[in-house]
Motif scaffolding. Structure first.
Motif, PDB file in Angstrom:
ATOM      1  N   TYR A   1      12.687   5.656  -6.849  1.00 27.02           N
ATOM      2  CA  TYR A   1      11.070   6.061  -7.164  1.00 27.02           C
ATOM      3  C   TYR A   1      10.944   7.022  -8.269  1.00 27.02           C
TER       4      TYR A   1
ATOM      5  N   TRP B   1       2.316   1.804  -3.364  1.00 28.42           N
ATOM      6  CA  TRP B   1       1.236   2.106  -4.544  1.00 28.42           C
ATOM      7  C   TRP B   1       1.160   3.677  -4.020  1.00 28.42           C
ATOM      8  N   HIS B   2       1.093   4.397  -3.032  1.00 31.02           N
ATOM      9  CA  HIS B   2       0.865   5.735  -2.609  1.00 31.02           C
ATOM     10  C   HIS B   2       1.951   6.516  -3.010  1.00 31.02           C
ATOM     11  N   LYS B   3       3.164   5.993  -3.110  1.00 37.62           N
ATOM     12  CA  LYS B   3       4.364   6.755  -3.369  1.00 37.62           C
ATOM     13  C   LYS B   3       4.476   6.642  -4.880  1.00 37.62           C
ATOM     14  N   THR B   4       4.099   5.515  -5.524  1.00 41.75           N
ATOM     15  CA  THR B   4       3.984   5.902  -7.070  1.00 41.75           C
ATOM     16  C   THR B   4       2.899   6.807  -7.703  1.00 41.75           C
ATOM     17  N   LEU B   5       1.849   6.894  -6.908  1.00 39.07           N
ATOM     18  CA  LEU B   5       1.018   7.776  -7.500  1.00 39.07           C
ATOM     19  C   LEU B   5       1.281   9.162  -7.090  1.00 39.07           C
ATOM     20  N   SER B   6       2.207   9.507  -6.154  1.00 35.45           N
ATOM     21  CA  SER B   6       2.677  10.802  -5.774  1.00 35.45           C
ATOM     22  C   SER B   6       3.807  11.142  -6.983  1.00 35.45           C
TER      23      SER B   6
ATOM     24  N   LEU C   1       4.796  11.300   2.132  1.00 38.11           N
ATOM     25  CA  LEU C   1       4.837   9.843   1.887  1.00 38.11           C
ATOM     26  C   LEU C   1       6.254   9.144   1.653  1.00 38.11           C
ATOM     27  N   HIS C   2       7.053   9.662   1.526  1.00 43.63           N
ATOM     28  CA  HIS C   2       8.697   9.354   1.261  1.00 43.63           C
ATOM     29  C   HIS C   2       9.516   9.802   2.653  1.00 43.63           C
TER      30      HIS C   2
ATOM     31  N   LYS D   1       0.719  -1.320   0.017  1.00 43.87           N
ATOM     32  CA  LYS D   1      -0.099   0.151   0.116  1.00 43.87           C
ATOM     33  C   LYS D   1       0.782   1.409   0.102  1.00 43.87           C
ATOM     34  N   GLN D   2       1.820   1.194   0.556  1.00 42.49           N
ATOM     35  CA  GLN D   2       2.625   2.331   0.868  1.00 42.49           C
ATOM     36  C   GLN D   2       3.749   2.654  -0.610  1.00 42.49           C
TER      37      GLN D   2
ATOM     38  N   LYS E   1       4.346  14.941  -2.666  1.00 40.85           N
ATOM     39  CA  LYS E   1       3.797  14.838  -1.437  1.00 40.85           C
ATOM     40  C   LYS E   1       5.082  14.255  -0.778  1.00 40.85           C
TER      41      LYS E   1
END
Length: 241
Positions: A169, A86-91, A102-103, A83-84, A99
């Motif tokens: 990333y 995925w959120h980093k990829t979207l950012s 998130l990192h 989940k983390q 964001k």
């Protein structure tokens, strides 16, 4: 001359004789005796009569647990948070709204997936670059780590692990470039335009994350962006040529 010996008579036990010695009945092997302590558990070897046991040994608590419901998932035990990632990829996909929160927790699971995807797309293009990609990422992380901490001086708090995570990333635009280059003629204007857009995209995101997450980075924004530009331009040359 003969000598007499006094031999006692032999008495055979019978049912009516009260002084008869009781006979011990043979017991089956691996069976507990009746005189043993009933509180001591004993494993029964009779498969048909024993109920099916669903319990299992838990080495953490030293006892027996009923099921695996309390066990954490395998990916969580390995330190991989999908989940983390995925959120980093979207950012990373939005270069204008980065964001940094998130990192804050650096990891290498997402960068490793991106690098393997980059190498796979290069392999589909007929280029075997897995070793080159991993080697260049390591050298690029050392380069950016050294440059940034030299610019920040004693107040620099950028560690090598986080630097490697951020560079990995931010490789997402270069991975997308390598995937799109499979459908674009090599050496054309389109592929060079795509290369410029993806390099600027990756440079902006990486520079913004470095400035937000590391102290004393805002005053060296230009030099940090130049170092990031050199790194991602180097990787984009693997795609174009």
């Amino acid at each position: 001359m003969s000598k007499d010996f006094n031999v006692p008579p032999v008495i055979f036990p019978s049912a009516g004789n009260p002084n008869a010695i009781p006979q011990r009945r043979p017991t089956a092997p691996f069976q507990p005796s009746r005189s043993s302590n009933p509180n001591i558990p004993f494993m029964s070897f009779d498969i048909g009569s024993s109920p099916a046991s669903t319990s299992q040994f838990n080495p953490i608590s030293g006892g027996i647990s009923a099921n695996f419901d309390d066990e954490p998932p395998l990916l969580e035990e390995l330190g991989i948070n999908t989940k983390q990632i995925w959120h980093k990829t979207l950012s990373i996909l939005n270069p204008f709204r980065v964001k940094p929160d998130l990192h804050e927790d650096a990891d290498l699971s997402g960068p490793f997936l991106f690098l393997m995807g980059f190498g796979l797309f290069q392999l589909l293009a007929g280029k075997l670059h897995f070793g080159i990609i991993l080697g260049w990422v390591t050298v690029a992380s050392l380069f950016l780590y050294t440059v940034f901490n030299m610019l920040a001086g004693r107040n620099g708090n950028l560690d090598l692990y986080r630097c490697l995570s951020l560079i990995g990333y931010c490789m997402l635009p270069i991975v997308m470039l390598s995937a799109a280059a499979l459908f674009v003629p090599q050496g054309g204007v389109v592929v060079f335009v795509m290369m410029g857009v993806c390099v600027m995209w990756a440079t902006r995101v990486c520079m913004q994350l470095l400035v937000e997450l590391a102290s004393c980075g805002d005053e060296h924004r230009g030099l940090t962006a130049y170092a990031c530009f050199l790194i991602y331009m180097l990787f984009s040359l693997l795609v174009v040529f």
